[in-house]
Design a protein around this motif. Structure first.
Motif, PDB file in Angstrom:
ATOM      1  N   PRO A  76       0.823  -1.217   0.000  1.00 17.79           N
ATOM      2  CA  PRO A  76       0.000   0.000   0.000  1.00 17.79           C
ATOM      3  C   PRO A  76       0.859   1.270   0.000  1.00 17.79           C
ATOM      4  CG  PRO A  76      -0.257  -1.250   2.056  1.00 17.79           C
ATOM      5  CD  PRO A  76       0.524  -2.094   1.133  1.00 17.79           C
ATOM      6  N   LYS A  77       0.395   2.267  -0.768  1.00 18.35           N
ATOM      7  CA  LYS A  77       1.180   3.496  -0.945  1.00 18.35           C
ATOM      8  C   LYS A  77       1.275   4.327   0.335  1.00 18.35           C
ATOM      9  CE  LYS A  77       1.828   3.155  -5.460  1.00 18.35           C
ATOM     10  NZ  LYS A  77       1.792   1.674  -5.296  1.00 18.35           N
ATOM     11  N   ASP A  78       0.212   4.230   1.183  1.00 18.93           N
ATOM     12  CA  ASP A  78       0.196   5.118   2.357  1.00 18.93           C
ATOM     13  C   ASP A  78       1.306   4.802   3.350  1.00 18.93           C
ATOM     14  OD1 ASP A  78      -1.172   2.819   2.491  1.00 18.93           O
ATOM     15  OD2 ASP A  78      -2.791   3.513   3.785  1.00 18.93           O
ATOM     16  N   VAL A  79       1.797   3.549   3.312  1.00 15.93           N
ATOM     17  CA  VAL A  79       2.920   3.209   4.193  1.00 15.93           C
ATOM     18  C   VAL A  79       4.120   4.078   3.843  1.00 15.93           C
ATOM     19  CG1 VAL A  79       4.315   1.326   5.078  1.00 15.93           C
ATOM     20  CG2 VAL A  79       2.067   0.855   4.150  1.00 15.93           C
ATOM     21  N   TYR A  80       4.339   4.242   2.507  1.00 15.05           N
ATOM     22  CA  TYR A  80       5.476   5.045   2.064  1.00 15.05           C
ATOM     23  C   TYR A  80       5.266   6.521   2.396  1.00 15.05           C
ATOM     24  CZ  TYR A  80       7.375   1.087  -0.375  1.00 15.05           C
ATOM     25  OH  TYR A  80       7.918  -0.127  -0.660  1.00 15.05           O
ATOM     26  N   GLU A  81       4.002   6.977   2.283  1.00 13.39           N
ATOM     27  CA  GLU A  81       3.732   8.379   2.597  1.00 13.39           C
ATOM     28  C   GLU A  81       4.016   8.659   4.061  1.00 13.39           C
ATOM     29  OE1 GLU A  81      -0.174   9.239   0.982  1.00 13.39           O
ATOM     30  OE2 GLU A  81       0.767   8.855  -0.973  1.00 13.39           O
ATOM     31  N   ALA A  82       3.623   7.703   4.907  1.00 21.02           N
ATOM     32  CA  ALA A  82       3.900   7.859   6.341  1.00 21.02           C
ATOM     33  C   ALA A  82       5.400   7.944   6.579  1.00 21.02           C
ATOM     34  CB  ALA A  82       3.311   6.682   7.109  1.00 21.02           C
ATOM     35  N   ALA A  83       6.165   7.114   5.855  1.00 20.80           N
ATOM     36  CA  ALA A  83       7.618   7.119   6.018  1.00 20.80           C
ATOM     37  C   ALA A  83       8.198   8.465   5.590  1.00 20.80           C
ATOM     38  CB  ALA A  83       8.231   5.994   5.199  1.00 20.80           C
ATOM     39  N   ARG A  84       7.620   9.027   4.513  1.00 16.66           N
ATOM     40  CA  ARG A  84       8.132  10.313   4.037  1.00 16.66           C
ATOM     41  C   ARG A  84       7.838  11.424   5.060  1.00 16.66           C
ATOM     42  NH1 ARG A  84       6.063  12.246  -1.514  1.00 16.66           N
ATOM     43  NH2 ARG A  84       6.473  10.093  -2.125  1.00 16.66           N
ATOM     44  N   MET A  85       6.665  11.333   5.694  1.00 18.37           N
ATOM     45  CA  MET A  85       6.319  12.297   6.745  1.00 18.37           C
ATOM     46  C   MET A  85       7.373  12.288   7.844  1.00 18.37           C
ATOM     47  SD  MET A  85       3.376  13.762   6.178  1.00 18.37           S
ATOM     48  CE  MET A  85       1.769  13.564   5.448  1.00 18.37           C
ATOM     49  N   ASP A  86       7.849  11.057   8.142  1.00 21.18           N
ATOM     50  CA  ASP A  86       8.842  10.916   9.205  1.00 21.18           C
ATOM     51  C   ASP A  86      10.259  11.194   8.711  1.00 21.18           C
ATOM     52  OD1 ASP A  86       6.796  10.277  10.818  1.00 21.18           O
ATOM     53  OD2 ASP A  86       7.098   8.103  10.738  1.00 21.18           O
ATOM     54  N   HIS A  87      10.381  11.677   7.468  1.00 19.17           N
ATOM     55  CA  HIS A  87      11.684  11.997   6.889  1.00 19.17           C
ATOM     56  C   HIS A  87      12.637  10.798   6.888  1.00 19.17           C
ATOM     57  CE1 HIS A  87      10.653  16.154   6.464  1.00 19.17           C
ATOM     58  NE2 HIS A  87      10.188  16.149   7.700  1.00 19.17           N
ATOM     59  N   ALA A  88      12.089   9.626   6.598  1.00 20.53           N
ATOM     60  CA  ALA A  88      12.958   8.456   6.540  1.00 20.53           C
ATOM     61  C   ALA A  88      13.755   8.494   5.236  1.00 20.53           C
ATOM     62  CB  ALA A  88      12.113   7.189   6.599  1.00 20.53           C
ATOM     63  N   SER A  89      15.002   8.060   5.286  1.00 20.10           N
ATOM     64  CA  SER A  89      15.835   8.074   4.092  1.00 20.10           C
ATOM     65  C   SER A  89      15.378   6.963   3.146  1.00 20.10           C
ATOM     66  CB  SER A  89      17.299   7.857   4.477  1.00 20.10           C
ATOM     67  OG  SER A  89      17.454   6.534   4.952  1.00 20.10           O
ATOM     68  N   ASN A  90      15.791   7.074   1.883  1.00 25.61           N
ATOM     69  CA  ASN A  90      15.434   6.057   0.888  1.00 25.61           C
ATOM     70  C   ASN A  90      15.853   4.673   1.350  1.00 25.61           C
ATOM     71  OD1 ASN A  90      14.236   7.696  -0.907  1.00 25.61           O
ATOM     72  ND2 ASN A  90      16.044   7.950  -2.234  1.00 25.61           N
ATOM     73  N   TRP A  91      17.099   4.609   1.817  1.00 26.24           N
ATOM     74  CA  TRP A  91      17.662   3.324   2.207  1.00 26.24           C
ATOM     75  C   TRP A  91      16.883   2.726   3.371  1.00 26.24           C
ATOM     76  CZ3 TRP A  91      19.883  -0.799   0.939  1.00 26.24           C
ATOM     77  CH2 TRP A  91      20.464  -1.632   1.888  1.00 26.24           C
ATOM     78  N   ARG A  92      16.552   3.609   4.353  1.00 26.05           N
ATOM     79  CA  ARG A  92      15.828   3.133   5.530  1.00 26.05           C
ATOM     80  C   ARG A  92      14.411   2.695   5.149  1.00 26.05           C
ATOM     81  NH1 ARG A  92      16.060   2.326  10.617  1.00 26.05           N
ATOM     82  NH2 ARG A  92      14.185   2.618  11.846  1.00 26.05           N
ATOM     83  N   THR A  93      13.787   3.443   4.230  1.00 29.49           N
ATOM     84  CA  THR A  93      12.453   3.056   3.759  1.00 29.49           C
ATOM     85  C   THR A  93      12.499   1.655   3.151  1.00 29.49           C
ATOM     86  OG1 THR A  93      12.182   5.369   3.152  1.00 29.49           O
ATOM     87  CG2 THR A  93      10.491   3.846   2.405  1.00 29.49           C
ATOM     88  N   PHE A  94      13.526   1.434   2.346  1.00 31.85           N
ATOM     89  CA  PHE A  94      13.668   0.132   1.705  1.00 31.85           C
ATOM     90  C   PHE A  94      13.868  -0.967   2.738  1.00 31.85           C
ATOM     91  CE2 PHE A  94      16.612  -3.110   0.062  1.00 31.85           C
ATOM     92  CZ  PHE A  94      15.789  -3.674  -0.887  1.00 31.85           C
ATOM     93  N   TYR A  95      14.783  -0.676   3.694  1.00 31.94           N
ATOM     94  CA  TYR A  95      15.182  -1.689   4.665  1.00 31.94           C
ATOM     95  C   TYR A  95      14.066  -1.990   5.653  1.00 31.94           C
ATOM     96  CZ  TYR A  95      18.282  -4.153   7.815  1.00 31.94           C
ATOM     97  OH  TYR A  95      18.865  -5.117   8.585  1.00 31.94           O
ATOM     98  N   ALA A  96      13.333  -0.926   6.067  1.00 31.43           N
ATOM     99  CA  ALA A  96      12.351  -1.104   7.146  1.00 31.43           C
ATOM    100  C   ALA A  96      10.945  -1.379   6.629  1.00 31.43           C
ATOM    101  CB  ALA A  96      12.339   0.132   8.047  1.00 31.43           C
ATOM    102  N   ILE A  97      10.657  -0.997   5.392  1.00 29.59           N
ATOM    103  CA  ILE A  97       9.288  -1.193   4.892  1.00 29.59           C
ATOM    104  C   ILE A  97       9.245  -2.183   3.728  1.00 29.59           C
ATOM    105  CG2 ILE A  97       7.287  -0.090   3.867  1.00 29.59           C
ATOM    106  CD1 ILE A  97       8.160   2.481   5.239  1.00 29.59           C
ATOM    107  N   THR A  98       9.964  -1.846   2.647  1.00 32.16           N
ATOM    108  CA  THR A  98       9.841  -2.649   1.435  1.00 32.16           C
ATOM    109  C   THR A  98      10.224  -4.102   1.679  1.00 32.16           C
ATOM    110  OG1 THR A  98      10.487  -0.663   0.242  1.00 32.16           O
ATOM    111  CG2 THR A  98      10.428  -2.710  -0.998  1.00 32.16           C
ATOM    112  N   LEU A  99      11.411  -4.287   2.246  1.00 25.45           N
ATOM    113  CA  LEU A  99      11.931  -5.643   2.381  1.00 25.45           C
ATOM    114  C   LEU A  99      11.042  -6.543   3.234  1.00 25.45           C
ATOM    115  CD1 LEU A  99      14.272  -6.623   0.824  1.00 25.45           C
ATOM    116  CD2 LEU A  99      15.738  -6.364   2.813  1.00 25.45           C
TER     117      LEU A  99
END
Lengths: 332, 362
Positions: free
Chosen positions: A222-245
């Motif tokens: 779901p896209k909103d997970v990524y939006e939440a991560a962006r709100m928290d200013h998570a880095s690309n790498w951290r988004t990948f590591y903590a959400i995508t994977l």
């Protein structure tokens, strides 16, 4: 004006012809057997084919693995007990193929044991990177998706000849190398380089398949997970590591296991590209079975059957591991 | 109307090229992505392009090293007094200029040449190291015409064999699998679970493991060297049954009950109601079947042991013998073999990729 509907009519008739023949037959069967038995009528053709070309062969394979002689029909074959397995498994030193009775089997096994993990790790890594790239909102995405997938459509023989043409002594790769003033190699005539290239070529041919599966997995996040991560200013790498994977994990397991099962069965590309050579440097298990059972005289069906049962055993273990892993990832 | 559409298309296009991930600039991740994608494009596309380009080269051109990018052929010329066309060469003349001469024969380091403009002048002796062939851009379509004319090979026969196997096997697969899927999704009967389990457990048995017994059964049926010997073992695909069953489960049962009220036979319900409603799943199964039957290699290799029944894939490998490879024919045939699926792919790309994506999810 009048021609078109007529053609459509004829086309329609041709297409419905089997139904016109089959329908009275099936209606008759239904009258004879009653509705309750009709599902068996629908199942029958498929069941017959499955039993004949899947189930029965498994039993024949087991039977054959305990028989010897180069004759095909079971009546001509004699029971030899576990001899085929003895031949396959007898080794003075399991780390040294040349000390084994069936040294080619052990060479093929060793090749497969290096080939499969290397190929799977590289394949999944590259497919993952490709899927992530193709999942981004960038122009030309559809085009690139097509580009990454199209080698999957090519037949193994076409793939093999394409690369043979590039890697041969007077091929394009050596042409580029010599143009740059670098030394040239006979890529497929040197064992180590032939092995490395066979890994590359099989990845080249099949990567698109896994890329598409991983891409479908990425798009189901779901896209909103990524939006939440962006709100928290998570880095690309951290988004990948903590959400995508973590969210992609079930799909990655499916891909890894599919990849292993397919990789163990690799045959066509390498058979045409290198023929298993030079020597036996790129001979994998399936090619060994083919050679023993069909290519080398006298044909040794018993040995081939025993070897393929061992292969089947490995594959069943992989499938079982996949099932338990995907069940675990669904529960947790 | 057309004007508005054009404007919209223009806006869409400019938006397409300025689209970024919510940033105003391309960031490093965008560059990396594009770098990777372009690298992928090169690695995946160039080899195939190279084969297609090479398939238009003459045999002499194919053996050149380093290879030329575009297909070239040596220029030849008909000279009075010689029954075969002679190859043209550039020759340095003593006054530093260049002259085109035709080669008659080469003996050691001496080339015997003749001036095509003035054949009466007789043979000239030239140092062989000082001559270079005159080349022109030339697409050797003759590679293809030789293939298609059937002198070198009965390629139409192979095309027919491959098409026959692909089409017949796909039709049987689709019909048979959907019949089984219909029975397993729309009826409750004793043994249905057992049948489902039986069919699905075959998913685990790869064809490569059972090739010896398959060969035995096919030869018992008397089908070795027969196209049906390749078709029959492949038609019962458990994946197809599984896929179609999952899809048919989503079709409401009320439709079937309504049809039964109208006294439709079970076959009619299947053929006229369930099948048309399952088109998307049928398409996926059909595409898979076409792909794997057209590209199949191991099973035909075992079963089709005569030249008359070779498929394109088998015929392709026959250009390579232990001692030599006929690259001119091989490359043009490789191109021809890949062509039909390339065309299918261009039209059906979206369905194929989504189909594969949906079957990957178990």
């Amino acid at each position: 004006m009048g021609g078109k509907p007529q053609w459509a009519e004829i086309g329609h008739r041709i297409l419905t012809l089997p139904a016109v023949i089959v329908e009275p037959l099936m209606v008759g069967l239904q009258r004879l057997l009653g509705i309750k038995r009709m599902p068996w009528v629908f199942l029958l053709p498929n069941l017959v084919a499955v039993i004949m070309f899947c189930l029965l062969p498994v039993f024949i394979n087991v039977l054959y693995s305990f028989t010897g002689s180069d004759r095909l029909y079971p009546a001509d074959r004699n029971f030899v007990g576990g001899m085929n397995y003895d031949v396959l498994l007898s080794c003075q030193n399991y780390l040294d193929p040349s000390s084994c009775t069936a040294d080619l089997f052990w060479r093929a096994l060793r090749n497969s044991l290096i080939f499969v993990p290397t190929q799977v790790v590289l394949m999944v890594t590259v497919a993952m990177i490709a899927a992530i790239c193709l999942n981004r909102q960038l122009p030309g995405r559809g085009f690139f998706r097509g580009v990454f997938f199209f080698p999957v459509m090519l037949s193994p023989v076409v793939v093999a000849y394409t690369w043979q043409w590039i890697l041969q002594r007077n091929g394009a790769l050596n042409g580029i190398l010599s143009g740059l003033g670098l030394p040239t190699f006979d890529w497929l005539a040197v064992p180590d380089s032939a092995f490395a290239w066979s890994i590359f070529v099989t990845i080249w041919a099949h990567m698109g398949f896994y890329t598409i599966i991983l891409l479908a997995g990425l798009q189901s996040i779901p896209k909103d997970v990524y939006e939440a991560a962006r709100m928290d200013h998570a880095s690309n790498w951290r988004t990948f590591y903590a959400i995508t994977l973590p969210l992609l994990k079930p799909m990655v397991i499916v891909v890894v296991v599919l990849c292993i099962i397919r990789s163990v069965q690799t045959f066509d590309e390498l058979y045409v590209l290198t023929g298993g050579g030079p020597g036996s440097a790129t001979m994998l298990i399936v090619q060994y079975i083919y050679e023993v059972g069909f290519a080398v005289q006298p044909r040794n069906f018993g040995l081939a059957a025993a070897a393929s049962l061992l292969l089947g055993l490995v594959l069943i273990i992989f499938t079982a591991v996949q099932m338990s892993l995907s069940r675990k990832s669904q529960n947790g | 109307m057309a004007d508005i559409a054009e404007k919209q298309a223009g806006a869409g296009l400019s938006r397409l090229f300025t689209l970024r991930r919510g940033h105003n600039r391309f960031d490093i991740a965008d560059w990396l992505t594009y770098g990777f994608l372009v690298l992928g494009l090169l690695v995946l596309f160039l080899p195939v392009l190279w084969v297609v380009l090479s398939s238009f080269k003459t045999n002499a051109n194919l053996q050149e090293f380093p290879p030329t990018v575009l297909p070239y052929a040596m220029e030849t010329v008909d000279v009075a007094g010689y029954d075969r066309p002679l190859t043209l060469f550039n020759v340095k003349t003593e006054d530093g200029g260049e002259k085109q001469l035709a080669l008659i024969r080469r003996v050691g380091r001496i080339a015997q040449m003749v001036d095509p403009a003035d054949p009466e002048a007789g043979k000239l002796q030239v140092n062989a190291a000082e001559i270079t062939p005159v080349k022109k851009l030339h697409f050797a379509v003759e590679n293809y015409s030789r293939l298609l004319s059937g002198k070198e090979n009965t390629i139409l026969r192979y095309v027919y064999n491959s098409l026959f196997i692909t089409i017949v096997a796909t039709i049987i697969t689709v019909v048979m699998n959907s019949m089984a899927a219909f029975a397993l999704s729309k009826y409750r009967f004793r043994g249905s679970n057992l049948a489902l389990f039986g069919i699905l457990s075959m998913l685990m048995i790869p064809a490569t493991v059972i090739m010896v017994p398959i060969y035995l059964i096919v030869s018992k049926l008397g089908l070795v060297g027969n196209l049906w010997g390749v078709i029959l073992p492949t038609v019962a695909t458990p994946t197809g049954v599984f896929l179609l069953r999952q899809y048919m489960l989503t079709i409401p049962d009320e439709l079937i009950e309504a049809a039964r009220m109208d006294h439709a036979s079970e076959w009619r319900i299947f053929w006229r109601i369930i099948l048309p409603l399952s088109t998307p799943a049928l398409a996926v199964v059909a595409i898979f079947s076409i792909l794997s039957r057209w590209n199949d290699f191991l099973l035909p290799l075992l079963i089709l042991n005569k030249r008359e029944v070779y498929t394109l894939q088998l015929a392709l490998t026959s250009f390579q013998t232990q001692y030599e490879i006929h690259y001119d024919l091989l490359l043009s045939m490789t191109t021809l073999t890949a062509l039909p699926l390339a065309i299918v792919f261009i039209f059906l790309q979206r369905y194929i990729t989504t189909g594969i994506a949906s079957t990957g999810i178990k």
